[in-house]
Design a protein around this motif. Structure first.
Motif, PDB file in Angstrom:
ATOM      1  N   ILE A  76       0.836  -1.199   0.000  1.00  0.00           N
ATOM      2  CA  ILE A  76       0.000   0.000   0.000  1.00  0.00           C
ATOM      3  C   ILE A  76       0.873   1.251   0.000  1.00  0.00           C
ATOM      4  CG2 ILE A  76      -1.631   1.335   1.400  1.00  0.00           C
ATOM      5  CD1 ILE A  76      -2.852  -1.391   2.236  1.00  0.00           C
ATOM      6  N   VAL A  77       1.935   1.258   0.773  1.00  0.00           N
ATOM      7  CA  VAL A  77       2.857   2.397   0.764  1.00  0.00           C
ATOM      8  C   VAL A  77       3.483   2.557  -0.615  1.00  0.00           C
ATOM      9  CG1 VAL A  77       4.950   3.373   1.783  1.00  0.00           C
ATOM     10  CG2 VAL A  77       3.329   2.130   3.231  1.00  0.00           C
ATOM     11  N   TRP A  78       3.890   1.452  -1.208  1.00  0.00           N
ATOM     12  CA  TRP A  78       4.499   1.477  -2.545  1.00  0.00           C
ATOM     13  C   TRP A  78       3.531   2.097  -3.558  1.00  0.00           C
ATOM     14  CZ3 TRP A  78       9.457   0.247  -3.808  1.00  0.00           C
ATOM     15  CH2 TRP A  78       9.769   0.102  -5.165  1.00  0.00           C
ATOM     16  N   ASP A  79       2.285   1.722  -3.466  1.00  0.00           N
ATOM     17  CA  ASP A  79       1.269   2.266  -4.370  1.00  0.00           C
ATOM     18  C   ASP A  79       1.086   3.758  -4.155  1.00  0.00           C
ATOM     19  OD1 ASP A  79      -0.979   2.570  -6.073  1.00  0.00           O
ATOM     20  OD2 ASP A  79      -2.323   2.189  -4.406  1.00  0.00           O
ATOM     21  N   HIS A  80       0.936   4.175  -2.923  1.00  0.00           N
ATOM     22  CA  HIS A  80       0.661   5.577  -2.644  1.00  0.00           C
ATOM     23  C   HIS A  80       1.845   6.482  -2.970  1.00  0.00           C
ATOM     24  CE1 HIS A  80      -2.858   4.608   0.312  1.00  0.00           C
ATOM     25  NE2 HIS A  80      -3.132   4.334  -0.944  1.00  0.00           N
ATOM     26  N   ALA A  81       3.034   5.910  -3.011  1.00  0.00           N
ATOM     27  CA  ALA A  81       4.206   6.679  -3.445  1.00  0.00           C
ATOM     28  C   ALA A  81       4.272   6.779  -4.962  1.00  0.00           C
ATOM     29  CB  ALA A  81       5.477   6.037  -2.911  1.00  0.00           C
ATOM     30  N   ARG A  82       3.387   6.059  -5.653  1.00  0.00           N
ATOM     31  CA  ARG A  82       3.381   5.978  -7.112  1.00  0.00           C
ATOM     32  C   ARG A  82       4.728   5.522  -7.637  1.00  0.00           C
ATOM     33  NH1 ARG A  82      -0.864   4.435  -7.647  1.00  0.00           N
ATOM     34  NH2 ARG A  82      -0.672   4.651  -9.918  1.00  0.00           N
ATOM     35  N   ALA A  83       5.281   4.529  -6.980  1.00  0.00           N
ATOM     36  CA  ALA A  83       6.527   3.902  -7.408  1.00  0.00           C
ATOM     37  C   ALA A  83       6.245   3.014  -8.618  1.00  0.00           C
ATOM     38  CB  ALA A  83       7.122   3.091  -6.258  1.00  0.00           C
ATOM     39  N   PRO A  84       7.284   2.531  -9.313  1.00  0.00           N
ATOM     40  CA  PRO A  84       7.052   1.656 -10.468  1.00  0.00           C
ATOM     41  C   PRO A  84       6.172   0.458 -10.101  1.00  0.00           C
ATOM     42  CG  PRO A  84       9.344   2.344 -10.406  1.00  0.00           C
ATOM     43  CD  PRO A  84       8.709   2.843  -9.133  1.00  0.00           C
ATOM     44  N   TYR A  85       5.297   0.109 -11.027  1.00  0.00           N
ATOM     45  CA  TYR A  85       4.337  -0.986 -10.828  1.00  0.00           C
ATOM     46  C   TYR A  85       3.450  -0.719  -9.606  1.00  0.00           C
ATOM     47  CZ  TYR A  85       7.669  -3.192 -13.987  1.00  0.00           C
ATOM     48  OH  TYR A  85       8.491  -3.460 -15.041  1.00  0.00           O
ATOM     49  N   ALA A  86       3.052   0.538  -9.475  1.00  0.00           N
ATOM     50  CA  ALA A  86       2.266   0.941  -8.305  1.00  0.00           C
ATOM     51  C   ALA A  86       0.917   0.235  -8.237  1.00  0.00           C
ATOM     52  CB  ALA A  86       2.053   2.461  -8.315  1.00  0.00           C
ATOM     53  N   ASP A  87       0.465  -0.322  -9.364  1.00  0.00           N
ATOM     54  CA  ASP A  87      -0.823  -1.000  -9.340  1.00  0.00           C
ATOM     55  C   ASP A  87      -0.844  -2.227  -8.427  1.00  0.00           C
ATOM     56  OD1 ASP A  87      -2.086   0.802 -10.904  1.00  0.00           O
ATOM     57  OD2 ASP A  87      -2.121  -0.407 -12.733  1.00  0.00           O
ATOM     58  N   ILE A  88       0.337  -2.658  -7.966  1.00  0.00           N
ATOM     59  CA  ILE A  88       0.326  -3.740  -6.975  1.00  0.00           C
ATOM     60  C   ILE A  88      -0.432  -3.302  -5.722  1.00  0.00           C
ATOM     61  CG2 ILE A  88       2.541  -4.665  -7.773  1.00  0.00           C
ATOM     62  CD1 ILE A  88       3.766  -3.525  -5.163  1.00  0.00           C
ATOM     63  N   GLY A  89      -0.639  -1.997  -5.612  1.00  0.00           N
ATOM     64  CA  GLY A  89      -1.417  -1.509  -4.480  1.00  0.00           C
ATOM     65  C   GLY A  89      -2.826  -2.052  -4.461  1.00  0.00           C
ATOM     66  N   TYR A  90      -3.395  -2.319  -5.639  1.00  0.00           N
ATOM     67  CA  TYR A  90      -4.710  -2.946  -5.686  1.00  0.00           C
ATOM     68  C   TYR A  90      -4.677  -4.292  -4.955  1.00  0.00           C
ATOM     69  CZ  TYR A  90      -6.996   0.153  -9.104  1.00  0.00           C
ATOM     70  OH  TYR A  90      -7.590   1.212  -9.730  1.00  0.00           O
ATOM     71  N   THR A  91      -3.647  -5.079  -5.277  1.00  0.00           N
ATOM     72  CA  THR A  91      -3.537  -6.406  -4.667  1.00  0.00           C
ATOM     73  C   THR A  91      -3.209  -6.304  -3.188  1.00  0.00           C
ATOM     74  OG1 THR A  91      -2.762  -7.256  -6.794  1.00  0.00           O
ATOM     75  CG2 THR A  91      -2.429  -8.657  -4.869  1.00  0.00           C
ATOM     76  N   ALA A  92      -2.355  -5.341  -2.831  1.00  0.00           N
ATOM     77  CA  ALA A  92      -2.012  -5.154  -1.424  1.00  0.00           C
ATOM     78  C   ALA A  92      -3.245  -4.778  -0.613  1.00  0.00           C
ATOM     79  CB  ALA A  92      -0.936  -4.083  -1.282  1.00  0.00           C
ATOM     80  N   LEU A  93      -4.055  -3.855  -1.138  1.00  0.00           N
ATOM     81  CA  LEU A  93      -5.279  -3.469  -0.442  1.00  0.00           C
ATOM     82  C   LEU A  93      -6.256  -4.636  -0.395  1.00  0.00           C
ATOM     83  CD1 LEU A  93      -7.147  -1.461   0.929  1.00  0.00           C
ATOM     84  CD2 LEU A  93      -7.830  -0.636  -1.348  1.00  0.00           C
ATOM     85  N   ALA A  94      -6.382  -5.360  -1.513  1.00  0.00           N
ATOM     86  CA  ALA A  94      -7.274  -6.523  -1.547  1.00  0.00           C
ATOM     87  C   ALA A  94      -6.877  -7.537  -0.486  1.00  0.00           C
ATOM     88  CB  ALA A  94      -7.256  -7.153  -2.935  1.00  0.00           C
ATOM     89  N   LEU A  95      -5.581  -7.791  -0.361  1.00  0.00           N
ATOM     90  CA  LEU A  95      -5.095  -8.739   0.637  1.00  0.00           C
ATOM     91  C   LEU A  95      -5.369  -8.221   2.045  1.00  0.00           C
ATOM     92  CD1 LEU A  95      -3.630 -11.393   1.172  1.00  0.00           C
ATOM     93  CD2 LEU A  95      -1.446 -10.160   0.979  1.00  0.00           C
ATOM     94  N   PHE A  96      -5.156  -6.934   2.258  1.00  0.00           N
ATOM     95  CA  PHE A  96      -5.424  -6.317   3.559  1.00  0.00           C
ATOM     96  C   PHE A  96      -6.889  -6.501   3.946  1.00  0.00           C
ATOM     97  CE2 PHE A  96      -4.528  -2.905   6.694  1.00  0.00           C
ATOM     98  CZ  PHE A  96      -3.217  -3.233   7.004  1.00  0.00           C
ATOM     99  N   LEU A  97      -7.786  -6.296   2.980  1.00  0.00           N
ATOM    100  CA  LEU A  97      -9.218  -6.419   3.238  1.00  0.00           C
ATOM    101  C   LEU A  97      -9.610  -7.863   3.543  1.00  0.00           C
ATOM    102  CD1 LEU A  97     -10.280  -4.079   0.344  1.00  0.00           C
ATOM    103  CD2 LEU A  97     -10.963  -3.714   2.723  1.00  0.00           C
TER     104      LEU A  97
END
Length: 306
Positions: A25-46
């Motif tokens: 989620i931090v990686w996504d919010h920083a808009r780092a490369p391949y930030a769309d992994i944030g979708y999966t990180a949030l999904a896993l968190f949920l």
């Protein structure tokens, strides 16, 4: 019987997944490369949140389950709302105004705080799911209902561009875009937990596959396949046998990292400018949020909010 099964089936790998999801989620919010992994990180968190909530409910006597947990979330939410109100009042040209939009009551001054009232509200459904799924037939019914609910919500989310999580040109006020994405995953985690307890998981996995296939056909984007992706990831995690308590120790920082990372990201941009390499910014913000969480957990009064 349920209590023994849940305890016996506990996996320390699930604890590690919570920590890794916080990093994603931090990686996504920083808009780092391949930030769309944030979708999966949030999904896993949920999924982990509702999965563990079912186990917690089934180990308790069930009395006051929602109220006790809602109170435990409400206090941190109010605390961090106050914290970020001060932060953004100092650094923002447009300080947060609580009643400028009634929907802000379900978010707070920082967009990432939507997660807390979301969980606080929908934890009320955990006892319903747990009590309802007490036979194979009801498991099949629950999986079918999951499909019927998830597809419309997913299609509503698909109408919104990723930017609509922050700017809503389609007229969906925050936090509805987040809820459209998150609620199916939250309920999937609850149904999956009931399936693990019964030894009947395939209906939940089949539901995840159907939902993802339908959504991807209608909206071929990464967000559409999160339910089946996180289902596969969870099953892989579940099969990893980790000994020792170090994963549980790491998991204890996940919530604090999530809460603190927007502030530590502001620090990163302040120290290194907004042109800083985003991978470095993500790593810096994550490490600082982790360090601050560890420090605050030792401070009486503050530690109850992490």
């Amino acid at each position: 019987m349920a209590e023994t099964t849940v305890k016996a089936g506990y996996r320390r790998s699930v604890d590690l997944a919570r920590f890794v999801a916080a990093f994603g989620i931090v990686w996504d919010h920083a808009r780092a490369p391949y930030a769309d992994i944030g979708y999966t990180a949030l999904a896993l968190f949920l999924v982990l949140t509702s999965f563990l909530a079912v186990g917690s409910f089934e180990r308790s006597d069930g009395k006051g389950f929602w109220l006790s947990r809602a109170q435990r979330i409400a206090l941190p939410w109010l605390f961090w709302c106050a914290f970020y109100w001060v932060v953004y009042h100092v650094v923002s040209d447009e300080p947060f105004q609580l009643l400028s939009d009634p929907w802000t009551l379900l978010i707070g001054p920082s967009i990432h705080l939507w997660f807390l009232p979301f969980v606080m509200i929908f934890l009320v459904t955990i006892p319903w799911v747990s009590r309802f799924i007490n036979s194979p037939v009801r498991m099949y019914i629950a999986a079918t209902l999951l499909v019927l609910v998830s597809i419309p919500l997913g299609l509503m989310h698909a109408k919104l561009a990723p930017a609509a999580w922050f700017i809503n040109p389609e007229g969906f006020p925050q936090p509805l875009p987040q809820w459209f994405f998150s609620l199916p995953l939250f309920w999937f985690g609850a149904v999956l937990a009931a399936g693990k307890r019964m030894g009947l998981v395939w209906p939940a996995l089949a539901a995840a596959a159907v939902v993802s296939v339908v959504l991807y056909q209608r909206s071929p984007e990464f967000a559409s396949v999160q339910m089946i992706l996180v289902a596969v990831i969870f099953e892989a995690i579940w099969r990893v046998n980790i000994k020792g308590t170090w994963t549980t120790w790491l998991a204890g920082f996940a919530f604090g990292i999530y809460l603190l990372h927007p502030a530590t990201m502001l620090v990163a941009f302040k120290l290194f400018s907004d042109t800083v390499d985003r991978s470095f910014a993500a790593l810096f913000a994550f490490a600082l949020a982790w360090a601050l969480t560890a420090a605050f957990q030792r401070v009486p009064g503050i530690n109850r909010f992490l």
